[in-house]
Design a protein around this motif. Structure first.
Motif, PDB file in Angstrom:
ATOM      1  N   SER A   1       1.397  -1.332   0.194  1.00 33.48           N
ATOM      2  CA  SER A   1       0.022   0.349   0.379  1.00 33.48           C
ATOM      3  C   SER A   1       0.751   1.464   0.149  1.00 33.48           C
ATOM      4  N   ALA A   2       1.655   1.700   0.946  1.00 32.36           N
ATOM      5  CA  ALA A   2       2.665   2.812   1.007  1.00 32.36           C
ATOM      6  C   ALA A   2       3.177   2.745   0.203  1.00 32.36           C
ATOM      7  N   ARG A   3       3.612   1.797  -1.105  1.00 26.47           N
ATOM      8  CA  ARG A   3       4.336   1.769  -2.286  1.00 26.47           C
ATOM      9  C   ARG A   3       3.649   2.784  -2.689  1.00 26.47           C
ATOM     10  N   THR A   4       3.086   1.851  -3.229  1.00 24.57           N
ATOM     11  CA  THR A   4       1.773   1.693  -4.418  1.00 24.57           C
ATOM     12  C   THR A   4       1.318   3.427  -4.541  1.00 24.57           C
ATOM     13  N   GLN A   5       1.085   4.406  -3.236  1.00 26.24           N
ATOM     14  CA  GLN A   5       0.784   5.588  -3.330  1.00 26.24           C
ATOM     15  C   GLN A   5       1.968   6.331  -3.440  1.00 26.24           C
ATOM     16  N   VAL A   6       3.360   6.105  -3.571  1.00 25.48           N
ATOM     17  CA  VAL A   6       4.440   6.706  -3.658  1.00 25.48           C
ATOM     18  C   VAL A   6       4.612   6.295  -5.400  1.00 25.48           C
ATOM     19  N   VAL A   7       4.248   4.700  -5.852  1.00 31.91           N
ATOM     20  CA  VAL A   7       3.916   5.284  -7.875  1.00 31.91           C
ATOM     21  C   VAL A   7       3.036   5.475  -8.009  1.00 31.91           C
ATOM     22  N   MET A   8       1.982   5.900  -7.358  1.00 29.42           N
ATOM     23  CA  MET A   8       0.671   6.423  -7.637  1.00 29.42           C
ATOM     24  C   MET A   8       0.881   8.409  -7.872  1.00 29.42           C
ATOM     25  N   GLU A   9       1.339   9.014  -6.969  1.00 28.51           N
ATOM     26  CA  GLU A   9       2.271  10.278  -6.543  1.00 28.51           C
ATOM     27  C   GLU A   9       3.074  10.505  -8.202  1.00 28.51           C
ATOM     28  N   THR A  10       4.325   9.657  -8.148  1.00 29.40           N
ATOM     29  CA  THR A  10       4.741   9.580  -8.599  1.00 29.40           C
ATOM     30  C   THR A  10       4.365   9.465 -10.192  1.00 29.40           C
ATOM     31  N   LEU A  11       3.491   8.485 -10.636  1.00 33.68           N
ATOM     32  CA  LEU A  11       3.148   9.186 -12.337  1.00 33.68           C
ATOM     33  C   LEU A  11       1.923   9.862 -12.162  1.00 33.68           C
ATOM     34  N   LEU A  12       1.893  10.400 -11.591  1.00 31.57           N
ATOM     35  CA  LEU A  12       0.689  11.960 -12.260  1.00 31.57           C
ATOM     36  C   LEU A  12       1.293  12.763 -12.172  1.00 31.57           C
ATOM     37  N   GLU A  13       2.446  13.058 -10.996  1.00 26.55           N
ATOM     38  CA  GLU A  13       2.688  14.525 -11.385  1.00 26.55           C
ATOM     39  C   GLU A  13       3.954  14.227 -12.829  1.00 26.55           C
ATOM     40  N   LYS A  14       4.271  13.357 -13.381  1.00 26.84           N
ATOM     41  CA  LYS A  14       4.935  13.455 -13.785  1.00 26.84           C
ATOM     42  C   LYS A  14       4.013  13.675 -14.859  1.00 26.84           C
ATOM     43  N   ILE A  15       2.746  12.687 -15.076  1.00 26.80           N
ATOM     44  CA  ILE A  15       1.731  12.528 -16.910  1.00 26.80           C
ATOM     45  C   ILE A  15       1.647  14.315 -16.341  1.00 26.80           C
ATOM     46  N   VAL A  16       0.906  14.958 -15.349  1.00 22.78           N
ATOM     47  CA  VAL A  16       0.634  16.830 -15.257  1.00 22.78           C
ATOM     48  C   VAL A  16       2.500  17.732 -16.383  1.00 22.78           C
ATOM     49  N   GLU A  17       3.441  16.479 -15.830  1.00 25.48           N
ATOM     50  CA  GLU A  17       4.707  17.923 -16.156  1.00 25.48           C
ATOM     51  C   GLU A  17       4.886  17.372 -17.785  1.00 25.48           C
ATOM     52  N   THR A  18       4.055  16.212 -18.114  1.00 23.20           N
ATOM     53  CA  THR A  18       4.346  15.905 -19.435  1.00 23.20           C
ATOM     54  C   THR A  18       3.602  16.144 -20.375  1.00 23.20           C
ATOM     55  N   GLY A  19       2.727  15.933 -19.645  1.00 27.79           N
ATOM     56  CA  GLY A  19       0.900  16.009 -20.971  1.00 27.79           C
ATOM     57  C   GLY A  19       0.472  14.359 -21.073  1.00 27.79           C
ATOM     58  N   ALA A  20       1.013  13.939 -21.553  1.00 28.53           N
ATOM     59  CA  ALA A  20       1.686  12.324 -21.085  1.00 28.53           C
ATOM     60  C   ALA A  20      -0.002  11.805 -21.918  1.00 28.53           C
ATOM     61  N   MET A  21       0.081  10.951 -23.013  1.00 23.04           N
ATOM     62  CA  MET A  21      -1.108  10.138 -23.302  1.00 23.04           C
ATOM     63  C   MET A  21      -1.330   8.821 -22.692  1.00 23.04           C
ATOM     64  N   ILE A  22      -0.589   7.964 -23.456  1.00 21.46           N
ATOM     65  CA  ILE A  22      -0.095   6.867 -22.592  1.00 21.46           C
ATOM     66  C   ILE A  22       0.817   6.549 -21.688  1.00 21.46           C
ATOM     67  N   ALA A  23       0.550   5.506 -21.168  1.00 23.78           N
ATOM     68  CA  ALA A  23       2.135   5.212 -19.799  1.00 23.78           C
ATOM     69  C   ALA A  23       1.971   4.213 -19.464  1.00 23.78           C
ATOM     70  N   ILE A  24       3.518   3.425 -19.780  1.00 27.57           N
ATOM     71  CA  ILE A  24       3.093   1.737 -19.560  1.00 27.57           C
ATOM     72  C   ILE A  24       3.560   1.502 -18.595  1.00 27.57           C
ATOM     73  N   ILE A  25       3.017   0.477 -17.545  1.00 23.44           N
ATOM     74  CA  ILE A  25       3.704   0.109 -16.332  1.00 23.44           C
ATOM     75  C   ILE A  25       4.145  -1.099 -17.009  1.00 23.44           C
ATOM     76  N   ASP A  26       5.217  -1.280 -16.207  1.00 23.06           N
ATOM     77  CA  ASP A  26       5.964  -2.355 -16.705  1.00 23.06           C
ATOM     78  C   ASP A  26       6.275  -2.824 -15.605  1.00 23.06           C
ATOM     79  N   ILE A  27       5.525  -4.543 -14.817  1.00 22.08           N
ATOM     80  CA  ILE A  27       5.383  -5.456 -14.075  1.00 22.08           C
ATOM     81  C   ILE A  27       6.977  -6.725 -14.186  1.00 22.08           C
ATOM     82  N   THR A  28       7.457  -6.317 -14.918  1.00 22.93           N
ATOM     83  CA  THR A  28       8.806  -7.243 -15.349  1.00 22.93           C
ATOM     84  C   THR A  28       9.433  -7.851 -13.778  1.00 22.93           C
ATOM     85  N   GLY A  29       9.665  -7.400 -12.978  1.00 29.14           N
ATOM     86  CA  GLY A  29      10.260  -6.802 -12.001  1.00 29.14           C
ATOM     87  C   GLY A  29       9.801  -7.240 -10.980  1.00 29.14           C
TER      88      GLY A  29
END
Length: 288
Positions: free
Chosen positions: A183-211
């Protein structure tokens, strides 16, 4: 500690202040991992301050209970010492030894002072032991709290470092996840991704769970929350790194990923993301 016993201890610490300080330092120095001039000077300063503060309290006939207001300055000093040692990598025992090592030199002077009064000597030694045991345990308590804070901060920093968002192309972000999602890490992941989306205006986000080693119901729910949050910000998500065993687990758990594009590899997901954004890659002709 009764008034008379406080006075006895204060008298010993005042009368024999210089030799007591040197004996105390001689007991501390062998345990020091660093013995440069600055470290030894700092230790001497801390010992001198402690003796001065503790003696002033005892001269007023302070009680043995260190929770009394009179001990506040002494406890503040011990807290500063313990916090500093916790951050410098000392052990709890080394930290508590700062106080405990003072007991034996004091006992020696008490024995010399009351050698003809064994009953008084016994009472003084018992009460001195109780006082310094409390002070030593206090240093351990502060040390442990500080170490917990340091470890928690390090964990948070590691989480932030382990969730980088990379811009692969115009309007395309990639979030490679490594390790277990909680839960704690997911919150960080979500916040980091959303901030980057706002910063770049990206249309697509690839979430890679290979690791990500395993995917259970909780991990799947965390992924879905992240995808939902990204969509609310105007970005679609593509999940890559779906290995056969993970695919079987997701099906077995009954997790609904029907409306989420999934791919086996990050490369495949990148190709899909290019198509979704209307981008194309043209290979330059090879020179002959």
């Amino acid at each position: 500690m009764s008034n008379i016993q406080s006075v006895h201890l204060a008298k010993v610490m005042t009368t024999h202040q210089s030799p007591l300080l040197e004996q105390w330092l001689n007991g501390l120095l062998p345990r020091m991992t660093r013995r440069d001039k600055s470290s030894i000077a700092l230790l001497r300063q801390q010992c001198t301050q402690f003796l001065s503060l503790a003696t002033a309290v005892l001269e007023q006939g302070a009680d043995i209970n260190i929770k009394d207001a009179g001990w506040k300055e002494t406890l503040d000093l011990l807290a500063d010492i313990s916090e500093g040692r916790a951050r410098q990598g000392f052990s709890p025992i080394e930290t508590a030894h700062f106080v405990f090592s003072l007991k034996e030199p004091i006992f020696q002077y008490l024995r010399a002072e009351f050698e003809n009064d064994p009953q008084q000597l016994s009472q003084d030694i018992a009460h001195v032991s109780s006082l310094f045991d409390q002070l030593g345990l206090y240093t351990i308590e502060v040390f442990q709290k500080t170490r917990e804070q340091v470890i928690l901060r390090q964990q948070q920093e590691l989480i932030e470092l382990s969730t980088p968002v990379v811009q692969l192309w115009d309007n395309i972000l990639a979030l490679p996840l490594i390790g277990t999602l909680d839960s704690a890490r997911t919150q960080v992941v979500m916040e980091t991704l959303l901030e980057k989306i706002v910063e770049t205006g990206a249309m697509i986000a690839i979430i890679d769970i290979t690791g990500v080693p395993t995917v259970d119901t909780l991990v799947a729910q965390h992924l879905l929350k992240t995808i939902a949050a990204a969509r609310l910000m105007g970005a679609d998500c593509v999940v890559s790194g779906i290995r056969p065993q993970i695919a079987q687990t997701i099906v077995h758990l009954g997790v609904n990923l029907e409306d989420v594009i999934t791919k086996a590899t990050l490369a495949d997901a990148f190709v899909v993301a290019l198509k979704l954004t209307g981008s194309t890659i043209h290979q330059a002709p090879q020179e002959r």
